[in-house]
Scaffold this motif. Structure first.
Motif, PDB file in Angstrom:
ATOM      1  N   SER A 234      46.618 -43.252  49.601  1.00 35.31           N
ATOM      2  CA  SER A 234      46.436 -41.835  49.941  1.00 35.31           C
ATOM      3  C   SER A 234      47.601 -41.055  49.379  1.00 35.31           C
ATOM      4  O   SER A 234      48.636 -41.631  49.005  1.00 35.31           O
ATOM      5  CB  SER A 234      46.340 -41.636  51.462  1.00 35.31           C
ATOM      6  N   GLU A 235      47.428 -39.756  49.293  1.00 39.58           N
ATOM      7  CA  GLU A 235      48.457 -38.879  48.759  1.00 39.58           C
ATOM      8  C   GLU A 235      48.893 -37.888  49.843  1.00 39.58           C
ATOM      9  O   GLU A 235      48.129 -37.601  50.764  1.00 39.58           O
ATOM     10  CB  GLU A 235      47.905 -38.111  47.547  1.00 39.58           C
ATOM     11  N   GLN A 236      50.088 -37.409  49.720  1.00 34.54           N
ATOM     12  CA  GLN A 236      50.576 -36.406  50.663  1.00 34.54           C
ATOM     13  C   GLN A 236      49.707 -35.166  50.549  1.00 34.54           C
ATOM     14  O   GLN A 236      49.421 -34.696  49.453  1.00 34.54           O
ATOM     15  CB  GLN A 236      52.037 -36.066  50.350  1.00 34.54           C
ATOM     16  N   LYS A 237      49.254 -34.650  51.673  1.00 30.47           N
ATOM     17  CA  LYS A 237      48.315 -33.531  51.655  1.00 30.47           C
ATOM     18  C   LYS A 237      49.005 -32.220  51.263  1.00 30.47           C
ATOM     19  O   LYS A 237      50.108 -31.933  51.746  1.00 30.47           O
ATOM     20  CB  LYS A 237      47.676 -33.378  53.039  1.00 30.47           C
ATOM     21  N   PRO A 238      48.353 -31.413  50.405  1.00 30.06           N
ATOM     22  CA  PRO A 238      48.927 -30.108  50.049  1.00 30.06           C
ATOM     23  C   PRO A 238      49.203 -29.237  51.270  1.00 30.06           C
ATOM     24  O   PRO A 238      50.120 -28.411  51.261  1.00 30.06           O
ATOM     25  CB  PRO A 238      47.850 -29.479  49.156  1.00 30.06           C
ATOM     26  N   SER A 239      48.422 -29.452  52.333  1.00 31.85           N
ATOM     27  CA  SER A 239      48.600 -28.643  53.545  1.00 31.85           C
ATOM     28  C   SER A 239      49.905 -28.941  54.266  1.00 31.85           C
ATOM     29  O   SER A 239      50.300 -28.210  55.176  1.00 31.85           O
ATOM     30  CB  SER A 239      47.426 -28.874  54.506  1.00 31.85           C
ATOM     31  N   THR A 240      50.580 -30.051  53.865  1.00 30.01           N
ATOM     32  CA  THR A 240      51.874 -30.364  54.492  1.00 30.01           C
ATOM     33  C   THR A 240      53.051 -29.862  53.662  1.00 30.01           C
ATOM     34  O   THR A 240      54.203 -30.095  54.023  1.00 30.01           O
ATOM     35  CB  THR A 240      52.024 -31.888  54.699  1.00 30.01           C
ATOM     36  N   ASP A 241      52.767 -29.200  52.529  1.00 28.28           N
ATOM     37  CA  ASP A 241      53.850 -28.583  51.759  1.00 28.28           C
ATOM     38  C   ASP A 241      54.474 -27.459  52.577  1.00 28.28           C
ATOM     39  O   ASP A 241      53.815 -26.855  53.444  1.00 28.28           O
ATOM     40  CB  ASP A 241      53.318 -28.015  50.438  1.00 28.28           C
ATOM     41  N   THR A 242      55.723 -27.173  52.309  1.00 29.00           N
ATOM     42  CA  THR A 242      56.419 -26.103  53.024  1.00 29.00           C
ATOM     43  C   THR A 242      56.907 -25.049  52.046  1.00 29.00           C
ATOM     44  O   THR A 242      57.193 -25.338  50.880  1.00 29.00           O
ATOM     45  CB  THR A 242      57.620 -26.653  53.819  1.00 29.00           C
ATOM     46  N   ILE A 243      57.004 -23.822  52.521  1.00 28.31           N
ATOM     47  CA  ILE A 243      57.417 -22.714  51.675  1.00 28.31           C
ATOM     48  C   ILE A 243      58.926 -22.787  51.406  1.00 28.31           C
ATOM     49  O   ILE A 243      59.694 -23.255  52.254  1.00 28.31           O
ATOM     50  CB  ILE A 243      57.041 -21.357  52.332  1.00 28.31           C
ATOM     51  N   ALA A 244      59.336 -22.360  50.226  1.00 25.97           N
ATOM     52  CA  ALA A 244      60.756 -22.288  49.880  1.00 25.97           C
ATOM     53  C   ALA A 244      61.226 -20.843  50.017  1.00 25.97           C
ATOM     54  O   ALA A 244      60.438 -19.901  49.865  1.00 25.97           O
ATOM     55  CB  ALA A 244      60.977 -22.775  48.445  1.00 25.97           C
ATOM     56  N   VAL A 245      62.505 -20.689  50.323  1.00 22.37           N
ATOM     57  CA  VAL A 245      63.069 -19.335  50.468  1.00 22.37           C
ATOM     58  C   VAL A 245      64.337 -19.217  49.627  1.00 22.37           C
ATOM     59  O   VAL A 245      64.925 -20.222  49.209  1.00 22.37           O
ATOM     60  CB  VAL A 245      63.385 -18.996  51.934  1.00 22.37           C
ATOM     61  N   ASP A 246      64.752 -17.952  49.403  1.00 27.05           N
ATOM     62  CA  ASP A 246      66.008 -17.727  48.690  1.00 27.05           C
ATOM     63  C   ASP A 246      67.161 -17.742  49.685  1.00 27.05           C
ATOM     64  O   ASP A 246      66.970 -18.043  50.878  1.00 27.05           O
ATOM     65  CB  ASP A 246      65.957 -16.423  47.895  1.00 27.05           C
ATOM     66  N   GLU A 247      68.336 -17.408  49.223  1.00 25.08           N
ATOM     67  CA  GLU A 247      69.513 -17.478  50.091  1.00 25.08           C
ATOM     68  C   GLU A 247      69.507 -16.431  51.187  1.00 25.08           C
ATOM     69  O   GLU A 247      70.297 -16.502  52.132  1.00 25.08           O
ATOM     70  CB  GLU A 247      70.780 -17.370  49.231  1.00 25.08           C
ATOM     71  N   GLN A 248      68.626 -15.428  51.080  1.00 25.76           N
ATOM     72  CA  GLN A 248      68.466 -14.417  52.139  1.00 25.76           C
ATOM     73  C   GLN A 248      67.276 -14.735  53.039  1.00 25.76           C
ATOM     74  O   GLN A 248      66.816 -13.887  53.807  1.00 25.76           O
ATOM     75  CB  GLN A 248      68.286 -13.014  51.518  1.00 25.76           C
ATOM     76  N   ASN A 249      66.750 -15.941  52.913  1.00 27.67           N
ATOM     77  CA  ASN A 249      65.616 -16.417  53.709  1.00 27.67           C
ATOM     78  C   ASN A 249      64.327 -15.647  53.444  1.00 27.67           C
ATOM     79  O   ASN A 249      63.431 -15.595  54.296  1.00 27.67           O
ATOM     80  CB  ASN A 249      65.945 -16.389  55.210  1.00 27.67           C
ATOM     81  N   GLN A 250      64.230 -15.060  52.249  1.00 29.38           N
ATOM     82  CA  GLN A 250      62.995 -14.409  51.824  1.00 29.38           C
ATOM     83  C   GLN A 250      62.203 -15.395  50.962  1.00 29.38           C
ATOM     84  O   GLN A 250      62.784 -16.238  50.272  1.00 29.38           O
ATOM     85  CB  GLN A 250      63.306 -13.144  51.019  1.00 29.38           C
ATOM     86  N   PRO A 251      60.870 -15.314  50.988  1.00 30.66           N
ATOM     87  CA  PRO A 251      60.073 -16.255  50.199  1.00 30.66           C
ATOM     88  C   PRO A 251      60.519 -16.308  48.741  1.00 30.66           C
ATOM     89  O   PRO A 251      60.704 -15.270  48.098  1.00 30.66           O
ATOM     90  CB  PRO A 251      58.653 -15.699  50.324  1.00 30.66           C
ATOM     91  N   PHE A 252      60.716 -17.517  48.257  1.00 32.44           N
ATOM     92  CA  PHE A 252      61.130 -17.726  46.868  1.00 32.44           C
ATOM     93  C   PHE A 252      59.880 -17.658  45.992  1.00 32.44           C
ATOM     94  O   PHE A 252      58.864 -18.285  46.289  1.00 32.44           O
ATOM     95  CB  PHE A 252      61.803 -19.095  46.738  1.00 32.44           C
ATOM     96  N   ARG A 253      59.973 -16.904  44.907  1.00 33.20           N
ATOM     97  CA  ARG A 253      58.818 -16.740  44.027  1.00 33.20           C
ATOM     98  C   ARG A 253      59.171 -17.127  42.601  1.00 33.20           C
ATOM     99  O   ARG A 253      60.304 -16.964  42.161  1.00 33.20           O
ATOM    100  CB  ARG A 253      58.321 -15.288  44.060  1.00 33.20           C
ATOM    101  N   GLU A 254      58.166 -17.610  41.917  1.00 29.78           N
ATOM    102  CA  GLU A 254      58.292 -17.915  40.501  1.00 29.78           C
ATOM    103  C   GLU A 254      57.077 -17.320  39.803  1.00 29.78           C
ATOM    104  O   GLU A 254      55.936 -17.656  40.142  1.00 29.78           O
ATOM    105  CB  GLU A 254      58.361 -19.428  40.281  1.00 29.78           C
ATOM    106  N   ASN A 255      57.333 -16.410  38.875  1.00 27.95           N
ATOM    107  CA  ASN A 255      56.253 -15.667  38.208  1.00 27.95           C
ATOM    108  C   ASN A 255      55.349 -14.972  39.213  1.00 27.95           C
ATOM    109  O   ASN A 255      54.118 -14.920  39.070  1.00 27.95           O
ATOM    110  CB  ASN A 255      55.425 -16.608  37.323  1.00 27.95           C
ATOM    111  N   GLY A 256      55.996 -14.453  40.252  1.00 31.43           N
ATOM    112  CA  GLY A 256      55.272 -13.686  41.259  1.00 31.43           C
ATOM    113  C   GLY A 256      54.557 -14.514  42.302  1.00 31.43           C
ATOM    114  O   GLY A 256      53.971 -13.964  43.244  1.00 31.43           O
ATOM    115  N   LYS A 257      54.568 -15.831  42.170  1.00 31.48           N
ATOM    116  CA  LYS A 257      53.852 -16.694  43.117  1.00 31.48           C
ATOM    117  C   LYS A 257      54.829 -17.394  44.058  1.00 31.48           C
ATOM    118  O   LYS A 257      55.952 -17.729  43.668  1.00 31.48           O
ATOM    119  CB  LYS A 257      53.037 -17.739  42.355  1.00 31.48           C
ATOM    120  N   LEU A 258      54.392 -17.589  45.286  1.00 29.14           N
ATOM    121  CA  LEU A 258      55.195 -18.324  46.257  1.00 29.14           C
ATOM    122  C   LEU A 258      55.432 -19.739  45.754  1.00 29.14           C
ATOM    123  O   LEU A 258      54.561 -20.342  45.115  1.00 29.14           O
ATOM    124  CB  LEU A 258      54.469 -18.392  47.603  1.00 29.14           C
ATOM    125  N   VAL A 259      56.604 -20.268  46.051  1.00 32.70           N
ATOM    126  CA  VAL A 259      56.936 -21.639  45.675  1.00 32.70           C
ATOM    127  C   VAL A 259      56.862 -22.529  46.913  1.00 32.70           C
ATOM    128  O   VAL A 259      57.453 -22.212  47.959  1.00 32.70           O
ATOM    129  CB  VAL A 259      58.335 -21.721  45.040  1.00 32.70           C
TER     130      VAL A 259
END
Length: 509
Positions: A234-259
């Motif tokens: 089995s593989e780790q489920k995408p639903s268990t991924d967690t959001i990344a944030v920047d140093e100000q605890n704001q959502p980290f984005r790459e090319n406008g998309k959440l990471v």
């Protein structure tokens, strides 16, 4: 914190709820509370040391259990890439010197013929460089050897998972760590139908390689061992991924998309929860030894499984007794003593509970998953391992903690950690069904207030990542947990490539 419609669409595609993301973002701001430690577990307090007579009794209990119709499964987390094994060699490739200088580099080349992958590596060198390993060393080209080991035009070991690397040499074969798990599993997890069930968690990019390796391997091992293997992945489920944030605890984005990032091995509680077995062994992919040293491992695997069965059977008897309306006070006291002395559940004010409250308390503590965990004596610096901690309901129980869960800025708490005598080698056997034979929903026994925050980088920018409660830490926080001392000889992880040169990985017969 507001999320855009575009964000919500991306979140929905990963089968993650908006509330999960908001909770994760809140965790970055607040951090995770440290756990309150009563003390480190010890042989006098929370860690069982079995005598020879007790060991024999436990071995007999497990052998008797295997004669029944129970389903046994071995669960092996195997998704991690082996790249960290080769950290020293990657640094050597980037170094401004041509010949090995650091101790790790020198050892690798001095003993290179002792690696199980030596012949395969030599063939790559001949193919890509028209020179053998010996010739490359003599000509002052050792970096070419490392390139052939790590890169895609060679063995590609830098990108492969540990399960697919050649670990051990025998007179007539060379084995990967996955193959060692097959052989080992047959020795203690073969059911009455001569079947061995092993489940590997793998990454998506490596799954086909694992399946190919198993297909190439299985018939030979079944013929030699006289067993039928049922291998699943089995593989780790995408639903268990967690959001990344920047140093100000704001959502980290790459090319406008959440990471998003994988949630760590704690995410595997979902994979474990999807499996159907009466007893499940858990062991890491890199903790294997050659056949000549398997006896101790097998002995103690059987012993901790025997203890699990004995404790589980007693707990089931007590739960059936608690279902009766007329359970006597003396029986309640007997069950309470078992709950405290055998299962390590301590209620500081248990004497203040009335009869009905005591009955409900005992039901709640007995009717949950159970695990017996092998613990190894600390031979280095004290760190994460077995502790007695305070739970949210005020009770005390045994837990496996990482050092990041302990407030090391508090001298008192740090002193408790420093008194730890044992550490966790990830040597578990688990009972995941209740006294009615029904599967527990393991997700209901996770402490969601535990987790880890770490600093990472992506595209040259700093980010913070969130790991879910560790599989044997917070993900199993509300299980009944029993610790048993096992010999250091049963713990032989391969964290660096040179670990394969240690005597315990070189012994053949």
């Amino acid at each position: 914190m507001m999320l855009s419609n575009k964000d919500l669409q991306q979140i929905s595609e990963k089968c993650i709820s908006e509330s999960q993301i908001l909770n994760q973002l809140k965790s970055f701001e607040t951090g995770f509370p440290f756990l309150k430690i009563i003390s480190a577990a010890s042989p006098e307090n929370g860690i069982t040391i079995a005598s020879d007579a007790q060991l024999n009794d436990l071995l007999e209990a497990w052998d008797a259990y295997l004669k029944g119709n129970a389903s046994i499964l071995k669960f092996v987390p195997a998704s991690g890439a082996a790249s960290r094994m080769f950290k020293d060699l990657y640094e050597f490739l980037d170094a401004d010197y041509a010949e090995p200088q650091k101790p790790a580099e020198i050892k690798f080349f001095t003993e290179i013929k002792n690696f199980a992958f030596y012949n395969a590596l030599n063939e790559c060198c001949l193919k890509n460089n028209n020179k053998s390993i010996d010739d490359l060393i003599k000509n002052g080209e050792p970096k070419a050897i490392v390139s052939n080991l790590l890169n895609s035009n060679g063995l590609n070991y830098g990108a492969l998972p540990k399960g697919l690397l050649l670990f051990h040499t025998y007179n007539n074969e060379k084995r990967t760590s996955l193959q060692e798990h097959l052989v080992e599993g047959e020795l203690y997890a073969s059911n009455s139908s001569n079947e061995v069930n092993i489940h590997f968690t793998v990454s998506t990019e490596h799954r086909q390689l694992f399946e190919n390796h198993v297909n190439d391997t299985l018939s030979e091992y079944e013929n030699v061992l006289g067993k039928r293997f049922k291998i699943s992945f089995s593989e780790q489920k995408p639903s268990t991924d967690t959001i990344a944030v920047d140093e100000q605890n704001q959502p980290f984005r790459e090319n406008g998309k959440l990471v998003f990032r994988p949630g760590g091995h704690g995410a595997l509680i979902e994979n474990l929860n999807d499996l159907n077995a009466d007893v499940i062994f858990i062991k890491n992919i890199d903790n294997v030894v050659p056949d000549s040293l398997k006896d101790q491992t097998v002995k103690y695997k059987k012993a901790i499984a025997g203890l699990l069965i004995k404790l589980q059977q007693k707990a089931f008897e007590y739960l059936q007794l608690l279902e009766k309306d007329n359970t006597s006070i003396s029986s309640l006291h007997e069950i309470a003593l078992f709950c405290e002395k055998e299962l390590n559940n301590i209620h500081p004010e248990i004497n203040k509970l009335n009869e009905n409250e005591l009955k409900q308390y005992l039901k709640s503590k007995l009717n949950r998953p159970i695990r017996v965990c092998g613990m190894v004596k600390n031979t280095g610096e004290p760190g994460g391992g077995p502790f007695l901690t305070v739970n949210a309901d005020g009770t005390v129980s045994t837990q496996i903690l990482e050092s990041s869960q302990i407030d090391l800025s508090n001298p008192t708490e740090k002193a408790k950690m420093m008194h730890s005598t044992h550490f966790n080698p990830v040597d578990l056997v688990c009972g995941v069904k209740n006294y009615k034979g029904e599967k527990f929903n393991l997700l209901q026994y996770v402490d969601k207030l535990t987790g880890f925050i770490s600093s990472k980088s992506k595209g040259g920018k700093e980010l913070k990542a969130l790991e879910l409660p560790g599989l044997w830490n917070g993900a199993m926080s509300d299980w009944n947990t029993i610790f048993v001392e096992v010999p250091i000889e049963t713990f032989n992880p391969v964290k660096t490539v040179n670990d394969l040169l240690r005597p315990e990985h070189q012994q053949i017969r």
